[in-house]
Design an enzyme around this catalytic site. Structure first.
Site, PDB file in Angstrom:
ATOM      1  N   ASP A 126      27.174  29.483  11.099  1.00 51.62           N
ATOM      2  CA  ASP A 126      27.299  30.200  12.372  1.00 51.62           C
ATOM      3  C   ASP A 126      28.644  29.946  13.030  1.00 51.62           C
ATOM      4  O   ASP A 126      29.267  30.861  13.577  1.00 51.62           O
ATOM      5  CB  ASP A 126      26.177  29.784  13.329  1.00 51.62           C
ATOM      6  CG  ASP A 126      24.838  30.413  12.971  1.00 51.62           C
ATOM      7  OD1 ASP A 126      24.812  31.312  12.112  1.00 51.62           O
ATOM      8  OD2 ASP A 126      23.815  30.000  13.551  1.00 51.62           O
ATOM      9  N   GLU A 235      19.227  32.413  18.411  1.00 50.42           N
ATOM     10  CA  GLU A 235      20.608  32.821  18.659  1.00 50.42           C
ATOM     11  C   GLU A 235      21.495  32.338  17.516  1.00 50.42           C
ATOM     12  O   GLU A 235      21.227  31.310  16.898  1.00 50.42           O
ATOM     13  CB  GLU A 235      21.130  32.248  19.984  1.00 50.42           C
ATOM     14  CG  GLU A 235      20.501  32.846  21.234  1.00 50.42           C
ATOM     15  CD  GLU A 235      20.978  34.264  21.537  1.00 50.42           C
ATOM     16  OE1 GLU A 235      21.913  34.740  20.875  1.00 50.42           O
ATOM     17  OE2 GLU A 235      20.384  34.893  22.429  1.00 50.42           O
ATOM     18  N   CYS A 236      22.583  33.072  17.281  1.00 52.03           N
ATOM     19  CA  CYS A 236      23.487  32.735  16.189  1.00 52.03           C
ATOM     20  C   CYS A 236      24.575  31.756  16.595  1.00 52.03           C
ATOM     21  O   CYS A 236      25.294  31.234  15.754  1.00 52.03           O
ATOM     22  CB  CYS A 236      24.147  33.999  15.647  1.00 52.03           C
ATOM     23  SG  CYS A 236      25.214  34.820  16.859  1.00 52.03           S
ATOM     24  N   GLY A 237      24.743  31.539  17.881  1.00 52.18           N
ATOM     25  CA  GLY A 237      25.776  30.624  18.357  1.00 52.18           C
ATOM     26  C   GLY A 237      26.787  31.283  19.274  1.00 52.18           C
ATOM     27  O   GLY A 237      27.451  30.608  20.059  1.00 52.18           O
TER      28      GLY A 237
END
Length: 275
Positions: A126, A235-237
């Site tokens: 990520d 969330e991906c970051g």
């Protein structure tokens, strides 16, 4: 590595509450008008999801020329890349695409980081494909604020989303004009206004990320249930604490380097013992 200089325009907590109190009662086009007059260096950040293209259409319809940041992870669906091209043709925005540092293709990424990094270390993945390229984009472009397509109805970390948020530590302002909308409102707008959308939506997808971690949504599931299915990840970051993500990334890289050094030392000791 970007210098991470904070945007010049800053809001204190009291100002931010007042701004959100006003904007939360406004329609998305009014929020976008406010953003375009408030910030000189304003960008839309999108991976061309349904909400992102609704925003692009509203900007276009209101004569607001806002350039676009697209983080190309090198692992998007082909349909997403096709939509990026069609969207640029339709709306005429200036597109700034940022890829993982030092990589231009998926093959180069695999050669540099190994196969299926997202399985072996999702934090490093990520950070490498999304967080670092986005931060590099903000720094190189001098972004004061970015418009996102996040909505409260997407639940998870987004359930308490405000129309305007300030990123902790960096001061980057994130504007969420569709914060109050549902997926049905987004879908209705897309169809009513003949806005380009991802062909995967017609195959049961609702939230579309990288090909390896996205599946169609089943009847009755939340719209983001198809992202990172089987995990507690939401969330991906991109919308998490940047400094925490970077610290975690650096800690893992340090452990990898230490492990590699220990392995090399053991091999050297074993070789010396048999010499």
């Amino acid at each position: 590595m970007p210098s991470l200089s904070a945007p010049i325009l800053q809001f204190n907590e009291s100002q931010l509450r007042h701004i959100n109190s006003r904007l939360s009662k406004m329609e998305p086009q009014q929020v976008l008008q406010w953003a375009s007059t408030t910030f000189e260096d304003l960008y839309q950040e999108t991976a061309f999801g349904p909400s992102g293209n609704v925003i692009s259409d509203i900007l276009y319809a209101n004569g607001l020329a806002v350039p676009v940041i697209f983080v190309d992870t090198l692992h998007h669906f082909g349909e997403t890349l096709d939509l990026a091209r069609r969207s640029q043709e339709r709306f005429g925005f200036k597109l700034h695409a940022f890829k993982p540092e030092g990589c231009e293709t998926r093959e180069e990424f695999s050669a540099k980081y190994g196969e299926e990094l997202w399985k072996n270390d999702d934090v490093v993945y990520d950070y490498t494909v999304k967080v670092e390229p986005a931060r590099r984009a903000y720094e190189q472009l001098g972004a004061q604020a970015v418009i996102t397509g996040r909505r409260r109805s997407q639940n998870g970390d987004r359930a308490s989303l405000q129309v305007v948020e300030v990123e902790k530590g960096t001061g980057l302002v994130k504007i969420n004009p569709l914060a109050n909308w549902t997926f049905q409102q987004v879908w209705t707008y897309l169809r009513a206004n003949e806005v380009p959308y991802n062909a995967l939506l017609d195959q049961g997808y609702k939230s579309i990320g990288d090909y390896h971690s996205t599946r169609p949504v089943k009847e009755g599931e939340d719209e983001r249930a198809g992202r990172w299915a089987g995990t507690d990840k939401t969330e991906c970051g991109l919308h998490k604490d940047y400094f925490a993500m970077r610290a975690s990334f650096l800690a893992r890289k340090k452990r990898e380097q230490e492990s590699a050094a220990n392995d090399a030392a053991q091999r050297s000791t074993a070789a010396a013992a048999t010499a």
